[in-house]
Write an enzyme that holds these catalytic residues in place. Structure first.
Site, PDB file in Angstrom:
ATOM      1  N   HIS A 106       0.838  -1.207   0.000  1.00 25.55           N
ATOM      2  CA  HIS A 106       0.000   0.000   0.000  1.00 25.55           C
ATOM      3  C   HIS A 106       0.868   1.251   0.000  1.00 25.55           C
ATOM      4  O   HIS A 106       2.091   1.193   0.168  1.00 25.55           O
ATOM      5  CB  HIS A 106      -0.909   0.031   1.238  1.00 25.55           C
ATOM      6  N   ASP A 108       0.630   5.174   1.940  1.00 30.17           N
ATOM      7  CA  ASP A 108      -0.115   5.831   3.018  1.00 30.17           C
ATOM      8  C   ASP A 108      -0.939   7.004   2.490  1.00 30.17           C
ATOM      9  O   ASP A 108      -0.468   7.784   1.660  1.00 30.17           O
ATOM     10  CB  ASP A 108       0.853   6.359   4.091  1.00 30.17           C
ATOM     11  N   HIS A 262       4.677   0.137   0.181  1.00 33.25           N
ATOM     12  CA  HIS A 262       5.417  -0.594   1.205  1.00 33.25           C
ATOM     13  C   HIS A 262       4.548  -1.694   1.791  1.00 33.25           C
ATOM     14  O   HIS A 262       3.315  -1.687   1.628  1.00 33.25           O
ATOM     15  CB  HIS A 262       5.973   0.340   2.284  1.00 33.25           C
ATOM     16  N   ARG A 277       5.660   6.892  13.784  1.00 30.73           N
ATOM     17  CA  ARG A 277       5.545   7.376  12.394  1.00 30.73           C
ATOM     18  C   ARG A 277       5.081   8.823  12.344  1.00 30.73           C
ATOM     19  O   ARG A 277       4.123   9.199  13.015  1.00 30.73           O
ATOM     20  CB  ARG A 277       4.558   6.507  11.618  1.00 30.73           C
TER      21      ARG A 277
END
Ligand code: SIN
Length: 286
Positions: A106, A108, A262, A277
């Site tokens: 996917h 983000d 990723h 993150r």
């Protein structure tokens, strides 16, 4: 990847595969990089699409300061933040959990109208073995398509959504016990983006659909779209487009969400993995 690498003065580069990714050494990220180092980091980010660092001892405020060198921070709506630091989303898998976050290919935030430029992931606690992250180059995925497929995709747009991932349909899943905020009211974003984007930094064309958030082509039903999307997902995951990063405590990865997918490996049952993150704001894609 081009081979005419800039002659770096402040940083050293170790490419991670022929496709994308480079480990960068020679910088201490706890201090704001000087102008020259920052220019070199930006060049490496454009060139390699994902850059990695080892042995970086950062406090949460230092990670926030570092992120701000790249742009404005996008405060995550779905992951539990670190106490006192809403800018830092925690990506957690507890030892007792079976599912992990990010365990499919996917990119983000593609469900946002203005999708995130990049994500900066900092390893706080990693399993003794496993827990690597894979990255794939969407430049190479696009470039390797047949001319006929490129032509078919050129003028297509696709809808991306957060509803099925973070909305009401998944509020009873394991994710809501560990790691994610119970925040389905925020999962209402649907966004339309070109299937092939021109990257805003590099001008290269990249494939911009992903298995987590793309739901259908504009003007097509889900049923009509899915076979071609599945073909693109299988194509984008070809090994020659990828690199793999093995995490150690204090490792950091910073990836370009417009140029990569990723995939967080879920191969460490019974162990805990905690990552911090920060996601950086991007620009509209075309
Ligand atoms: C993510 O999908 O953003 C997390 C990736 C990872 O935990 O390796």
């Amino acid at each position: 990847m081009t081979t005419d690498a800039m002659d770096y003065k402040e940083i050293e580069i170790t490419p991670q595969s022929a496709a994308l990714g480079a480990v960068i050494s020679g910088v201490n990220l706890s201090k704001e990089p000087n102008e020259c180092a920052m220019a070199e980091l930006k060049d490496a980010f454009s060139r390699y699409s994902v850059i990695f660092f080892r042995d970086q001892d950062l406090t949460p405020p230092q990670q926030i300061t570092l992120a701000k060198c790249w742009g404005a921070i996008n405060v995550n709506r779905f992951f539990k933040p670190l106490d006192g630091y809403p800018q830092i989303a925690q990506v957690i898998k507890e030892a007792s959990q079976k599912e992990n976050i990010g365990g499919t290919w996917h990119t983000d935030h593609s469900y946002d109208q203005i999708p995130a430029m990049g994500s900066m992931l900092y390893a706080r606690e990693v399993p003794a073995v496993g827990g690597d992250t894979l990255f794939s180059s969407m430049y190479l995925a696009y470039e390797a398509l047949s001319e006929d497929m490129k032509n078919r995709l050129t003028d297509l747009k696709a809808w991306h959504s957060s509803r099925h991932a973070f909305g009401y349909s998944v509020t009873d899943s394991e994710h809501y016990e560990d790691g994610r905020l119970d925040n389905p009211d925020q999962a209402t974003q649907d966004a339309l983006h070109p299937v092939v984007i021109t990257h805003p930094l590099t001008g290269r064309k990249a494939l911009y659909v992903n298995a987590d958030f793309t739901v259908r082509f504009d003007g097509w039903t889900v049923e009509q779209s899915q076979p071609i999307l599945d073909l693109l997902y299988a194509h984008g995951a070809r090994q020659e487009f990828t690199c793999r990063f093995h995490w150690e405590p204090d490792s950091m990865a910073f990836w370009d969400n417009r140029a990569t997918w990723h995939y967080a490996m879920n191969d460490y049952p019974g162990s805990r993995r905690i990552m911090h993150r920060i996601t950086l704001e991007g620009v509209a894609l075309n």
